[in-house]
Design an enzyme around this catalytic site. Structure first.
Site, PDB file in Angstrom:
ATOM      1  N   HIS A  41       0.666  -1.302   0.132  1.00 44.27           N
ATOM      2  CA  HIS A  41       0.010  -0.062   0.166  1.00 44.27           C
ATOM      3  C   HIS A  41       0.932   1.103  -0.083  1.00 44.27           C
ATOM      4  O   HIS A  41       2.280   1.089   0.212  1.00 44.27           O
ATOM      5  CB  HIS A  41      -0.729  -0.034   1.185  1.00 44.27           C
ATOM      6  CG  HIS A  41      -1.701  -0.919   1.568  1.00 44.27           C
ATOM      7  ND1 HIS A  41      -3.054  -1.152   1.383  1.00 44.27           N
ATOM      8  CD2 HIS A  41      -1.422  -2.529   2.169  1.00 44.27           C
ATOM      9  CE1 HIS A  41      -3.593  -2.382   1.684  1.00 44.27           C
ATOM     10  NE2 HIS A  41      -2.630  -3.015   2.091  1.00 44.27           N
TER      11      HIS A  41
ATOM     12  N   GLU B  99       2.278  -1.015   4.406  1.00 45.48           N
ATOM     13  CA  GLU B  99       2.174   0.602   3.996  1.00 45.48           C
ATOM     14  C   GLU B  99       3.499   1.069   3.824  1.00 45.48           C
ATOM     15  O   GLU B  99       4.438   1.055   4.705  1.00 45.48           O
ATOM     16  CB  GLU B  99       1.530   1.113   5.157  1.00 45.48           C
ATOM     17  CG  GLU B  99       0.066   0.760   5.363  1.00 45.48           C
ATOM     18  CD  GLU B  99      -1.197   1.263   4.480  1.00 45.48           C
ATOM     19  OE1 GLU B  99      -0.695   2.038   3.309  1.00 45.48           O
ATOM     20  OE2 GLU B  99      -2.203   1.061   4.731  1.00 45.48           O
TER      21      GLU B  99
ATOM     22  N   HIS C 224      -2.412  -3.108  -3.541  1.00 46.93           N
ATOM     23  CA  HIS C 224      -3.666  -2.914  -2.961  1.00 46.93           C
ATOM     24  C   HIS C 224      -4.738  -2.722  -4.348  1.00 46.93           C
ATOM     25  O   HIS C 224      -5.756  -3.223  -4.135  1.00 46.93           O
ATOM     26  CB  HIS C 224      -3.754  -1.463  -2.181  1.00 46.93           C
ATOM     27  CG  HIS C 224      -4.883  -1.823  -1.257  1.00 46.93           C
ATOM     28  ND1 HIS C 224      -5.246  -0.531  -0.656  1.00 46.93           N
ATOM     29  CD2 HIS C 224      -5.974  -2.787  -1.138  1.00 46.93           C
ATOM     30  CE1 HIS C 224      -6.633  -0.808  -0.084  1.00 46.93           C
ATOM     31  NE2 HIS C 224      -6.935  -1.874  -0.083  1.00 46.93           N
TER      32      HIS C 224
ATOM     33  N   ASP D 226      -3.347   2.254  -4.851  1.00 45.09           N
ATOM     34  CA  ASP D 226      -1.878   2.190  -4.501  1.00 45.09           C
ATOM     35  C   ASP D 226      -1.414   0.795  -4.672  1.00 45.09           C
ATOM     36  O   ASP D 226      -2.110  -0.236  -4.796  1.00 45.09           O
ATOM     37  CB  ASP D 226      -1.701   2.469  -2.885  1.00 45.09           C
ATOM     38  CG  ASP D 226      -2.999   1.727  -2.349  1.00 45.09           C
ATOM     39  OD1 ASP D 226      -4.258   1.628  -2.529  1.00 45.09           O
ATOM     40  OD2 ASP D 226      -2.565   1.516  -0.990  1.00 45.09           O
TER      41      ASP D 226
END
Length: 192
Positions: A33, A120, A156, A166
């Site tokens: 992400h 992330e 993602h 993303d």
């Protein structure tokens, strides 16, 4: 990685936004992400502050920024956050389900949170990621690969098409190590 799913090299910041995986389900997918708070306009390069951590720990003050009002009731997390500096933060042990993918599907399986590890990267769809982030991601993914039966590496956007973009056009898949990239080939994903 320890037996509970915590990475010894990561700064641990436990999030309440997690729960048990389905019985017998080990993670077999890494989902990449990007995230930044507050949201930046295209071309902005400033990345600072603890707001991502606050979002994942339900301590974000929605009065701090006009964009935060829509986040007031949101309960999200990821297993890991890799800062622009390459620092790795961990919010949820890999043995638990983090709430990072939302409504998602890969091949015939829905609810990707059940079987994935969310990573992330501090960044956006508008600026390149930092070399230190790729270094940290390669090291983290290699450690995860040694401990879990990983078979897929996806963005993602690939598990939530039309809803998410993303990690975005500035994430360069070819900067990942060959052993990590093999997970993309397993899923028959073109490396864009």
């Amino acid at each position: 990685m320890d037996e509970l799913g915590w990475c010894n090299a990561a700064k641990r910041i436990p999030s309440p936004n997690c729960d048990a995986r389905p019985a017998g389900q080990a993670p077999d997918m890494l989902v990449i992400h990007n995230i930044h708070l507050p949201a930046l306009p295209a071309g902005a390069l400033e990345f600072t502050g603890p707001d991502i951590e606050r979002l994942f720990t339900n301590t974000l003050d929605v009065m701090d920024h006009a964009d935060y009002a829509e986040l007031a009731k949101l309960r999200v997390s990821a297993h890991f956050l890799i800062r622009r500096s390459g620092e790795i933060l961990q919010f949820v042990p890999c043995t638990l389900r983090a709430w990072h993918a939302g409504v998602s599907r890969w091949q015939a399986r829905e609810r990707c949170n059940d079987f994935s590890i969310g990573i992330e990267l501090e960044g956006s769809d508008f600026v390149p990621f930092m070399p230190a982030q790729y270094t940290a991601l390669n090291l983290l993914a290699a450690a995860l690969q040694r401990h879990y039966p990983l078979a897929f590496l996806l963005g993602h956007s690939e598990i939530a098409p039309g809803r998410k973009t993303d990690p975005g056009p500035y994430f360069y898949w070819d900067l990942l190590s060959a052993t990590i990239l093999e997970l993309r080939q397993t899923g028959n994903i073109s490396q864009s």
